[in-house]
Design an enzyme around this catalytic site. Structure first.
Site, PDB file in Angstrom:
ATOM      1  N   LYS A  52       0.849  -1.205   0.000  1.00 34.30           N
ATOM      2  CA  LYS A  52       0.000   0.000   0.000  1.00 34.30           C
ATOM      3  C   LYS A  52       0.880   1.249   0.000  1.00 34.30           C
ATOM      4  O   LYS A  52       0.642   2.195  -0.757  1.00 34.30           O
ATOM      5  CB  LYS A  52      -0.944  -0.018   1.215  1.00 34.30           C
ATOM      6  CG  LYS A  52      -2.050  -1.057   1.067  1.00 34.30           C
ATOM      7  CD  LYS A  52      -2.827  -1.309   2.348  1.00 34.30           C
ATOM      8  CE  LYS A  52      -3.806  -2.464   2.147  1.00 34.30           C
ATOM      9  NZ  LYS A  52      -4.524  -2.860   3.380  1.00 34.30           N
ATOM     10  N   GLN A  96      -4.330  -1.818   9.604  1.00 32.81           N
ATOM     11  CA  GLN A  96      -4.285  -3.130   8.962  1.00 32.81           C
ATOM     12  C   GLN A  96      -4.874  -4.192   9.889  1.00 32.81           C
ATOM     13  O   GLN A  96      -4.459  -4.324  11.036  1.00 32.81           O
ATOM     14  CB  GLN A  96      -2.823  -3.474   8.600  1.00 32.81           C
ATOM     15  CG  GLN A  96      -2.674  -4.754   7.790  1.00 32.81           C
ATOM     16  CD  GLN A  96      -3.334  -4.663   6.410  1.00 32.81           C
ATOM     17  OE1 GLN A  96      -3.210  -3.670   5.708  1.00 32.81           O
ATOM     18  NE2 GLN A  96      -4.052  -5.718   6.020  1.00 32.81           N
ATOM     19  N   ASP A 119     -10.767   2.884   4.315  1.00 33.98           N
ATOM     20  CA  ASP A 119     -11.067   1.447   4.208  1.00 33.98           C
ATOM     21  C   ASP A 119     -12.580   1.217   4.121  1.00 33.98           C
ATOM     22  O   ASP A 119     -13.026   0.121   3.797  1.00 33.98           O
ATOM     23  CB  ASP A 119     -10.496   0.685   5.420  1.00 33.98           C
ATOM     24  CG  ASP A 119      -9.229  -0.088   5.066  1.00 33.98           C
ATOM     25  OD1 ASP A 119      -8.985  -0.312   3.862  1.00 33.98           O
ATOM     26  OD2 ASP A 119      -8.496  -0.476   5.998  1.00 33.98           O
TER      27      ASP A 119
END
Ligand code: NAD
Length: 291
Positions: A52, A96, A119
């Site tokens: 990412k 994460q 997200d």
């Protein structure tokens, strides 16, 4: 059979983002900025976060990686999130997953400022998605929608079967495919671990999305001839002959299923790459809404 190549589709999305970022810089503005928090040293999570960050660099975005110890207290993680919420130079925040046991994922998701929720896991983002309002779409389903768009897959009126009902993949995927969108308007069946006679549903699918996390679960006899198959699964399967000691497997038995399909995503090189494209697009959208 067409391979829905994530390298090609994600490169197209990233090229567009790169150009948009260059235009911002040329106008004297700052670049969008993504902050990622990684707790512990889980191998797969390390790989995802590194990718990412690398992709942010590729398109000219700024990025920050906050690393916390595996045994970090939940309160310390929540403080780290708050600091990023308060930082005007940060547009998007991701933590994460999965997180260690001492930390409530739900609390963490809800601690992120919805304006920076790239997200798309915050209940506010999910609620907007369900109501068809502009929102951050979870990166993996978003990436799949971008993939369908890139390859101009006709979805209208098709029967889509989604295997898996997780908050990050299956459920939002089912919402998007059933929504009144250019690459939506499907009739959707959502299957899960309690579905009886799963194969009977799968063989009726014009579009089959496999997101259950069981390597090579979907076999050729579960797929309708000419179907579009989207393989979301990523599982590390031990293999002593592989350099790293494991191979990445999807949820679809690719070799036997692919010849039966009209189009299929490979693993690796399919949905995973599109997930990052979706995340980057969300980050730009967060930037645009905040500046
Ligand atoms: P999850 O474990 O949260 O959910 C799995 C879902 O599959 C559950 O809803 C469960 O009910 C269903 N399921 C499990 N076994 C089943 C069975 N035998 N029959 C029918 N349904 C069954 O997983 P997740 O987070 O949604 O991830 C699914 C897979 O996708 C994993 O392999 C994960 O690594 C992968 N993934 C890939 C990406 C990507 O970028 N490509 C992103 C996220 C997740």
């Amino acid at each position: 059979m067409m391979v829905l190549d994530g390298k090609i589709a994600s490169a197209a999305v990233k090229e567009q983002l790169k150009q948009q970022t260059e235009q911002l810089r040329a106008a004297g503005k700052r670049a969008p900025h993504l902050a990622a928090i990684l707790v512990g040293t889980n191998g797969a999570s390390e790989t995802y976060v590194a990718s990412k960050v690398r992709n942010c660099e590729e398109v000219g975005f700024g990025s920050t990686l906050v690393r916390l110890e595996e045994n970090v207290a939940e309160s310390a993680l929540l403080e780290a999130i708050q600091a990023l919420n308060d930082d005007p130079g940060v547009d998007g925040i991701l933590v994460q997953l999965p997180l260690p046991k001492q930390i409530s994922e739900q609390k963490v998701i809800e601690a992120i400022n919805p304006a920076k929720d790239v997200d798309g896991f915050h209940p506010s983002s999910v609620g907007k998605l369900v109501q068809g309002l502009p929102s951050f779409i979870p990166a993996t389903p978003y990436g799949i929608m971008l993939m369908l768009e890139h390859f101009n897959i006709d979805t209208k009126g098709k029967h889509a079967v989604v295997i898996g009902r997780s908050n990050i993949v299956g459920r939002p995927m089912s919402i998007l495919l059933s929504s009144n969108l250019a690459y939506g308007n499907c009739t959707v069946t959502i299957c899960h671990s309690h579905t009886k006679n799963l194969a009977a549903f799968c063989t009726q699918a014009d579009i089959l999305v496999a997101a259950l996390g069981r390597p090579e679960f979907v076999k050729a006899d579960m797929v309708k001839p000419g179907a579009i198959v989207i393989d979301v699964g990523i599982t590390r399967v031990e293999d002593a002959t592989a350099k790293k000691g494991f191979r990445i497997k999807g949820d679809v038995a690719y070799a036997e299923v692919a010849p039966k399909t009209a189009a299929i995503t490979p693993v690796p090189g399919g949905v995973g790459l599109m997930t990052i494209a979706g995340l980057l697009k969300n980050t730009l959208a967060a930037y645009q809404a905040r500046t």
